[in-house]
Write an enzyme that holds these catalytic residues in place. Structure first.
Site, mmCIF file in Angstrom:
data_model
loop_
_atom_site.group_PDB
_atom_site.id
_atom_site.type_symbol
_atom_site.label_atom_id
_atom_site.label_comp_id
_atom_site.label_asym_id
_atom_site.label_seq_id
_atom_site.Cartn_x
_atom_site.Cartn_y
_atom_site.Cartn_z
ATOM 1 C CB CYS A 229 -37.429 52.611 32.436
ATOM 2 S SG CYS A 229 -36.692 52.123 30.856
ATOM 3 C CD GLN A 230 -33.243 46.812 33.215
ATOM 4 O OE1 GLN A 230 -32.542 47.768 33.563
ATOM 5 N NE2 GLN A 230 -32.723 45.675 32.785
#
Length: 382
Positions: A145-146
């Site tokens: 993800c991030q």
């Protein structure tokens, strides 16, 4: 109404009451919700950031260690939520030498932490530590993800330290209106938000995430729980997921300000315009093999955000794999347990030949005096 109808209604009401009573008993018997079940030890700490080394469970199949970089939002134990739904455990069983970053919980004094601090500071120091500890000049990195965005940026800035790069549900191209998160982020006044709040509270972000799918995340899951509340295993699983969902660290103000403005709003990463501490993030520097995994039903990171990797890097070895799953299902679904870990481990093993041994840190790598290297004798094993 006939007597038969009243009798059926009474029986159904009694059944519901019995299920609720059994469900209450199940909930009262839960003393603590266990998560992060795979044994590990803390081997490095800098400020609030920790590095875990997971204890091998089988013969090491890859001589090159894997460092997992999770998002700052939520917690990395989602990938180790319980014994039968643990990507970490599956990777260990396949012979992967596993290290995982725990970013910790930023306090008010951390509001000035920037993306530079996270990527050029903490992440680079941890990569150097793993390189030194294992004697590998390059290591494998997996970003989620991030954390995948951070790993992607890092690989462009320090390609000499990354042997293989794995991206999971990672936003790279933020120019899409496929998901509400992207739409809302483009309209947010990030400066006003950070100037007023300082750090962005985890509860504030959680509320926004819940409103992305309000029926499913705020109503339907509780209806499904009521239908199965008499099953202790389902109750335990539900409580584990709830613990993770609401275990949301605050976000350091300056870091999220840049992340929203430079990436969500201006899409500087794929444009080649992103700058960290005076250094432009040149995606042409990313020449190492890449495995890019994304979810076709991901509402947080729509496929458009992830599937562009091959088009923006210089690597000639890019493997893209789509799963018919959502963002969370990528970690915990039965399909991911069956297929995802073998895919990642086999891909890494095939590309992880022994790299030259190093003595100390490569020339030019900075040292930070505040970092603390710890061992099993210094911190308890969890």
């Amino acid at each position: 109404m006939s007597d038969n109808v009243f009798e059926a209604m009474a029986k159904e009401s009694a059944k519901v009451q019995q299920n609720l009573l059994r469900g209450l008993e199940n909930i009262l018997q839960v003393k603590d919700v266990e998560t992060g079940v795979t044994p590990k030890e803390t081997v490095y700490q800098e400020d609030k950031v920790k590095l875990y080394h997971y204890k091998p469970t089988g013969k090491k199949a890859s001589p090159v260690p894997l460092l997992v970089v999770y998002a700052l939002v939520n917690r990395q134990y989602m990938m180790d939520i319980q014994q039968d739904r643990s990507l970490f455990r599956k990777l260990l069983e396949a012979g992967i030498d596993l290290y995982v970053i725990d970013w910790g919980y930023p306090s008010k004094m951390d509001k000035y932490l920037t993306m530079e601090d996270y990527i050029l500071g903490y992440l680079d120091n941890i990569v150097d530590f793993v390189r030194e500890r294992t004697g590998n000049d390059k290591i494998n990195v997996m970003g989620v993800c991030q954390g995948g965005t951070f790993a992607f940026i890092y690989s462009a800035l320090f390609p000499e330290k990354v042997k293989n790069l794995v991206l999971m549900v990672t936003p790279i191209d933020f120019d899409t209106r496929d998901g509400l998160l992207n739409v809302w982020s483009k309209a947010i006044d990030a400066d006003l938000m950070v100037d007023v709040m300082g750090n962005i509270p985890g509860e504030f972000l959680n509320l926004g995430f819940l409103w992305l799918k309000p029926f499913q995340l705020m109503l339907n899951k509780y209806v499904e729980l009521m239908d199965n509340i008499d099953d202790p295993n389902i109750v335990q699983n539900f409580l584990r997921m709830e613990k993770w969902i609401f275990d949301s660290p605050d976000q350091a103000g300056e870091s999220i300000r840049k992340f929203i403005k430079d990436l969500y709003q201006e899409n500087k990463l794929v444009k080649g315009e992103l700058v960290l501490d005076g250094r432009r993030v040149d995606l042409e520097k990313i020449t190492m093999p890449i495995l890019n995994v994304y979810g076709e039903q991901d509402h947080l990171v729509p496929p458009h955000c992830s599937c562009c990797v091959e088009e923006v890097v210089a690597s000639k070895d890019v493997t893209t794999k789509a799963f018919p799953l959502g963002h969370i299902g990528m970690y915990v679904s039965s399909k991911s347990q069956k297929d995802l870990a073998p895919l990642i481990s086999q891909w890494l093993i095939e590309r992880s030949t022994v790299t030259p041994k190093i003595k100390g840190v490569s020339k030019g790598t900075k040292q930070r005096s505040q970092r603390k290297v710890v061992g099993a004798k210094d911190l308890p094993t969890s």
